[in-house]
Design an enzyme around this catalytic site. Structure first.
Site, PDB file in Angstrom:
ATOM      1  N   THR A 197      79.476  20.511   7.414  1.00 30.52           N
ATOM      2  CA  THR A 197      79.797  19.069   7.408  1.00 30.52           C
ATOM      3  C   THR A 197      78.539  18.214   7.265  1.00 30.52           C
ATOM      4  O   THR A 197      78.603  17.112   6.738  1.00 30.52           O
ATOM      5  CB  THR A 197      80.589  18.639   8.662  1.00 30.52           C
ATOM      6  OG1 THR A 197      79.751  18.711   9.819  1.00 30.52           O
ATOM      7  CG2 THR A 197      81.817  19.498   8.868  1.00 30.52           C
ATOM      8  N   LEU A 243      80.832  13.646   6.667  1.00 29.63           N
ATOM      9  CA  LEU A 243      82.296  13.515   6.754  1.00 29.63           C
ATOM     10  C   LEU A 243      82.867  14.824   7.280  1.00 29.63           C
ATOM     11  O   LEU A 243      83.387  15.642   6.515  1.00 29.63           O
ATOM     12  CB  LEU A 243      82.873  13.178   5.377  1.00 29.63           C
ATOM     13  CG  LEU A 243      82.949  11.697   5.053  1.00 29.63           C
ATOM     14  CD1 LEU A 243      83.641  11.487   3.714  1.00 29.63           C
ATOM     15  CD2 LEU A 243      83.683  10.922   6.142  1.00 29.63           C
ATOM     16  N   HIS A 244      82.789  14.993   8.596  1.00 32.67           N
ATOM     17  CA  HIS A 244      83.168  16.281   9.205  1.00 32.67           C
ATOM     18  C   HIS A 244      84.602  16.707   8.864  1.00 32.67           C
ATOM     19  O   HIS A 244      84.849  17.722   8.225  1.00 32.67           O
ATOM     20  CB  HIS A 244      83.052  16.196  10.727  1.00 32.67           C
ATOM     21  CG  HIS A 244      81.720  15.742  11.229  1.00 32.67           C
ATOM     22  ND1 HIS A 244      80.614  16.550  11.214  1.00 32.67           N
ATOM     23  CD2 HIS A 244      81.316  14.570  11.765  1.00 32.67           C
ATOM     24  CE1 HIS A 244      79.579  15.900  11.724  1.00 32.67           C
ATOM     25  NE2 HIS A 244      79.987  14.689  12.068  1.00 32.67           N
ATOM     26  N   ASP A 245      85.559  15.946   9.375  1.00 31.65           N
ATOM     27  CA  ASP A 245      86.949  16.403   9.338  1.00 31.65           C
ATOM     28  C   ASP A 245      87.559  16.523   7.942  1.00 31.65           C
ATOM     29  O   ASP A 245      88.404  17.413   7.720  1.00 31.65           O
ATOM     30  CB  ASP A 245      87.823  15.478  10.205  1.00 31.65           C
ATOM     31  CG  ASP A 245      87.447  15.564  11.676  1.00 31.65           C
ATOM     32  OD1 ASP A 245      86.786  16.556  12.062  1.00 31.65           O
ATOM     33  OD2 ASP A 245      87.818  14.656  12.438  1.00 31.65           O
TER      34      ASP A 245
END
Ligand SMILES: [Ca+2]
Length: 314
Positions: A197, A243-245
């Site tokens: 991420t 933008l992890h998720d």
């Protein structure tokens, strides 16, 4: 044409959760979001289930059921992350309060009932917050575990180590006991750790691309990622917010963007110093069997091209 994967998104929105949900809702050919379950995490539960409904309304998808789930981790007090996400969890754009109601029933019962009623191997769980709801469902109804097609989750880290403590990533740190249950469940797991991420950064140019979509969704995403970014710039000096998720939902659409290794991942639950650490056997130095596909690399330009193209559909 293939049939879309049926998924339940388990979430604690969170600006990056919002983008992950929007990407899924914009991609009905690949993904059918059958329900959204909210969990306490980035902010307390009353805000996460409200934010999930705000996002559905922003996307114009008001028919998605949204359930409230667990309001605290299995064994410890809740740790939140307003320092990253702001007081509401969705700071940045000015989005109206939702008209959509919560669906009756507890998120954990919804997960259990859905897995019991749908054919085995047809439901994918996509947790992008602490794993409390999923672990509680597995504890309450162990019969559903073998019916889960796959778990694709955001959490953990190996080379990047920690973002909430020196050793632990936030989602796993908040509820390591829950993560331990999930990683020991035997369900096929794909992990999007900080290692990947932190490679999808919203640079100025990528943020402009969201804004230039010109729609309420594009502008809201630009404002959310801008808000999120000030924290990461201060903390890591990086070129933009990770933008992890959305890595989870992008993987469902284009798995070829990602590369990883099948490894053993264990969760540290006892140590004061390293609680919530994801101990990934990246170099295969133990005999412990692989239990997860641990992602380490991504085609970031391909990821942002996909995301921008899909967000423009909403
Ligand atoms: Ca999240």
């Amino acid at each position: 044409m293939t049939t879309p994967r049926k998924i339940i998104i388990d979430t604690d929105p969170g600006q990056d959760d919002a983008v992950a949900i929007l990407l899924a809702l914009a991609s009905p050919e690949e993904i059918e979001v059958i329900g959204i379950t909210a969990v306490a995490g980035n902010v307390p539960l009353p805000l996460t289930h409200k934010n999930a409904r705000i996002i559905c309304e922003l996307a114009g998808k008001t028919d998605i059921p949204v359930y409230a789930g667990c309001d605290r981790p299995l064994a410890h007090d809740l740790v939140t992350a307003e320092h990253v996400h702001g007081k509401t969890g969705l700071d940045g754009p000015n989005l109206p309060d939702p008209q959509m109601q919560l669906t009756d029933g507890h998120a954990v019962d919804y997960i259990i009932d859905t897995l019991r009623h749908e054919p085995s191997g047809t439901i994918t769980l996509c947790p992008i917050g602490p794993l409390t709801n999923i672990a509680t469902a597995f504890q309450k109804a162990p019969d559903i575990i073998e019916k889960v097609q796959e778990i694709i989750l955001m959490g953990g880290a190996y080379f990047e180590v920690g973002n909430i403590t020196p050793a632990a990533e936030f989602n796993i740190y908040v509820d390591p006991e829950a993560a331990d249950i999930v990683f020991k469940s035997g369900v096929p797991i794909v992990v999007m750790p900080l290692d990947v991420t932190h490679k999808v950064l919203v640079t100025k140019q990528r943020n402009d691309a969201f804004r230039n979509i010109g729609t309420p969704v594009g502008i809201a995403v630009a404002k959310m990622t801008e808000f999120f970014e000030r924290f990461d710039k201060e903390k890591y000096g990086s070129e933009g917010a990770p933008l992890h998720d959305p890595c989870v939902t992008a993987y469902l659409i284009k798995p070829d963007l990602f590369k990883g290794r099948h490894v053993n991942v264990e969760i540290e639950t006892n140590s004061d110093l390293t609680r919530g650490m994801t101990v990934a056997d990246w170099w295969d130095v133990t005999d412990r069997p692989a239990n997860a596909l641990f992602i380490g690399d991504v085609d970031a330009d391909g990821f942002f091209a996909l995301l921008t193209e899909r967000l423009a559909r909403l």
